[in-house]
Scaffold this motif. Structure first.
Motif, PDB file in Angstrom:
ATOM      1  N   GLU A  30      34.185  40.211  39.567  1.00  0.00           N
ATOM      2  CA  GLU A  30      33.640  38.959  40.105  1.00  0.00           C
ATOM      3  C   GLU A  30      32.177  38.786  39.731  1.00  0.00           C
ATOM      4  OE1 GLU A  30      34.416  38.156  44.189  1.00  0.00           O
ATOM      5  OE2 GLU A  30      36.440  38.924  44.073  1.00  0.00           O
ATOM      6  N   ASP A  31      31.610  39.740  38.986  1.00  0.00           N
ATOM      7  CA  ASP A  31      30.194  39.686  38.647  1.00  0.00           C
ATOM      8  C   ASP A  31      29.991  38.970  37.320  1.00  0.00           C
ATOM      9  OD1 ASP A  31      29.695  41.253  40.906  1.00  0.00           O
ATOM     10  OD2 ASP A  31      30.091  43.090  39.773  1.00  0.00           O
ATOM     11  N   VAL A  41      40.292  39.542  42.893  1.00  0.00           N
ATOM     12  CA  VAL A  41      39.318  38.809  42.079  1.00  0.00           C
ATOM     13  C   VAL A  41      39.386  37.345  42.488  1.00  0.00           C
ATOM     14  CG1 VAL A  41      38.690  38.176  39.741  1.00  0.00           C
ATOM     15  CG2 VAL A  41      39.589  40.448  40.205  1.00  0.00           C
ATOM     16  N   ASP A  42      38.214  36.745  42.698  1.00  0.00           N
ATOM     17  CA  ASP A  42      38.164  35.371  43.196  1.00  0.00           C
ATOM     18  C   ASP A  42      37.415  34.434  42.269  1.00  0.00           C
ATOM     19  OD1 ASP A  42      39.557  34.544  45.349  1.00  0.00           O
ATOM     20  OD2 ASP A  42      37.972  34.835  46.814  1.00  0.00           O
ATOM     21  N   VAL A  43      37.540  34.604  40.971  1.00  0.00           N
ATOM     22  CA  VAL A  43      36.898  33.707  40.019  1.00  0.00           C
ATOM     23  C   VAL A  43      37.917  32.628  39.671  1.00  0.00           C
ATOM     24  CG1 VAL A  43      35.831  33.521  37.761  1.00  0.00           C
ATOM     25  CG2 VAL A  43      35.483  35.571  39.119  1.00  0.00           C
ATOM     26  N   HIS A  67      32.838  36.867  33.356  1.00  0.00           N
ATOM     27  CA  HIS A  67      32.770  37.624  34.603  1.00  0.00           C
ATOM     28  C   HIS A  67      33.530  38.928  34.401  1.00  0.00           C
ATOM     29  CE1 HIS A  67      31.253  34.378  37.242  1.00  0.00           C
ATOM     30  NE2 HIS A  67      31.850  33.602  36.351  1.00  0.00           N
TER      31      HIS A  67
END
Length: 157
Positions: free
Chosen positions: A79-80, A44-46, A76
């Protein structure tokens, strides 16, 4: 003359029982490169500033479901980005209606407690009661909650 003259024109050639491993090495190197490129994409890249916790780390499932609440109150799932009104439906779609799925909730340290509890209430109203809070490991002897160098995220339940 092209080719050679055999002494025994009717004899079969000798069998070669050696295995040529060069193609196998090539395939393994290609697979290694594929996994090296794909592994960072699986995380996860948030960007979120997590508060520290001193709770004992728990084991993580193979495919955790992360819900992130950022400082600007955007949500989120993975990642959405998802709207607050559609949070229950989005999680139902990802879990296929399995209410026993553990949801890992990550919230920025700048989020107000009331907003955080609002997200928890949405999850509860949707029927998800197994919620794990994600934080950073606290450095030893650091009461202000600074992250230890290289410390991974951990889950407090």
């Amino acid at each position: 003359m092209a080719g050679g003259i055999r002494r025994d024109a009717g004899a079969l050639p000798e069998e070669n029982s050696e295995i040529n491993i060069v193609p196998f090495i090539d395939i393994m190197l290609v697979l290694l490169i594929i996994f090296m490129v794909a592994a960072p994409l699986a995380t996860v890249d948030v960007d979120v500033d997590l508060p520290a916790s001193t709770a004992k780390p728990q084991d993580r499932p193979d495919e955790p479901l992360y819900l992130t609440l950022q400082e600007d109150l955007t949500l989120h799932v993975g990642e959405d980005p998802v709207a607050r009104e559609g949070l229950g439906e989005a999680i139902n779609a990802l879990t296929q209606g399995d209410r026993e799925t553990r949801i890992f909730l990550r919230a920025d340290r700048g989020v107000e407690y009331g907003e955080f509890m609002g997200v928890m209430n949405i999850l509860r109203d949707a029927g998800y009661l197994k919620i794990a809070l994600v934080g950073l490991e606290q450095a030893q002897g650091s009461p202000d909650g600074e992250k230890a160098d290289g410390a991974p995220d951990k889950v407090a339940q």
